[in-house]
Design an enzyme around this catalytic site. Structure first.
Site, PDB file in Angstrom:
ATOM      1  N   TYR A  49       0.861  -1.192   0.000  1.00  0.00           N
ATOM      2  CA  TYR A  49       0.000   0.000   0.000  1.00  0.00           C
ATOM      3  C   TYR A  49       0.888   1.229   0.000  1.00  0.00           C
ATOM      4  CZ  TYR A  49      -3.993   2.932   1.487  1.00  0.00           C
ATOM      5  OH  TYR A  49      -4.982   3.878   1.575  1.00  0.00           O
TER       6      TYR A  49
ATOM      7  N   LYS B 220      -1.545  -1.391  -3.994  1.00  0.00           N
ATOM      8  CA  LYS B 220      -2.614  -0.405  -3.948  1.00  0.00           C
ATOM      9  C   LYS B 220      -1.943   0.953  -4.120  1.00  0.00           C
ATOM     10  CE  LYS B 220      -6.363   1.656  -1.277  1.00  0.00           C
ATOM     11  NZ  LYS B 220      -7.105   1.734   0.009  1.00  0.00           N
TER      12      LYS B 220
END
Length: 313
Positions: A137, A165
């Site tokens: 992330y 992400k």
């Protein structure tokens, strides 16, 4: 296009609480079932949208177990386990694996701002701590530290580091990594779903999908069907809701819960230090939501069809 077994259309699901502020597992199951029925083929639990900073380790594990029970094998479950502490993150990874998660969302360690060699070592240690695949992330606006493209390219060599992400707002860096790795990229910023998908991303992990799951899924479906102009119109049609929920000064957790609560869907309060949206903000959010729903009723390119959720492999 790089794909993973997580699917294409993933929702960063809120964590429902009771009015007393306790974990609402029944509400979480009902919301998860709705999201999957409305087109999500993956759910990300205990991310920032899921209020991970204010839920306990036990609550995180209980949430995974409850949602797994609700959705079965109809959708993948990615558990957010990232913290600023490598050892604690590794412990959470093991607990998520035991609870039935399919993968792990691991954010860059925040606040301490480690250099890139330490960032790389952190992710490698988490990848080695369980048997689950990792979604890195990258959100430097919150953590203070970027996962630099060269670091991402090295991390892609690890067999369990499979996806990203992407909230870095760096299209050039994203394309560099896509060109040199097999990492599956997911748009983490709702306004960039189509932009990243068009250059080879695998899909999205969306906060706004909590309230508009079919509408986001429709963008990918239109693009995959070759209707690129229609996909662009569908993305633009979401602009008022995305702006209202994500760019108007309140965290997406607050705005998503405000809309869900107003629609009678499981949500509940946010936990401090977050505070609920006031009446004026709720009215504005609902107006943007109703505008989107009304646009779908008029038809046009790929009006919001109900699309059975599927797992992509």
């Amino acid at each position: 296009m790089n794909t993973t077994h997580f699917g294409r259309a993933l929702c960063a699901m809120i964590t429902p609480f009771t009015e007393a502020g306790t974990l609402d597992l029944d509400g979480a199951q009902r919301l998860a079932d709705r999201l999957v029925s409305e087109g999500c083929d993956g759910l990300v639990l205990s991310g920032t949208t899921g209020e991970s900073p204010t839920t306990t380790d036990a609550e995180k594990a209980a949430l995974v177990r409850a949602v797994r029970e609700a959705v079965g094998d109809r959708a993948s479950i990615v558990a957010g386990v990232g913290t600023a502490d490598t050892r604690h993150t590794a412990e959470l990874a093991l607990e998520a694996e035991k609870a039935g998660a399919d993968g792990l969302l691991v954010v860059t360690p925040y606040y301490s701002r480690p250099p890139q060699d330490a960032v790389e070592a952190h992710f490698r240690e988490i990848a080695d701590s369980s048997g689950l695949p990792l979604v890195l992330y990258d959100i430097p606006g919150r953590t203070g530290t970027r996962i630099e493209p060269d670091t991402m390219i090295r991390l892609a060599e690890h067999p369990r580091i499979v996806a990203v992400k992407d909230c870095a707002y760096d299209h050039l860096g994203t394309q560099k990594v896509l060109a040199r790795t097999d990492l599956a990229y997911y748009a983490g910023c709702d306004e960039y779903v189509l932009a990243l998908y068009a250059i080879g991303a695998s899909g999205y992990i969306s906060t706004v999908a909590n309230v508009a799951p079919r509408q986001f899924r429709a963008i990918l479906d239109a693009f995959d069907a070759g209707d690129t102009a229609g996909a662009a119109r569908l993305q633009r049609r979401l602009v008022p809701l995305v702006e209202s929920m994500m760019s108007d000064g309140l965290p997406g957790t607050v705005t998503a819960k405000a809309v869900l609560g107003a629609l009678g869907l499981p949500a509940g309060p946010v936990r401090p230090p977050l505070r609920p949206a006031d009446r004026m903000r709720v009215d504005g959010l609902l107006a943007a939501y109703e505008e989107l729903v009304s646009a779908g009723r008029t038809g046009g390119p790929s009006a919001w069809r109900r699309t059975p959720a599927s797992r992509s492999h």
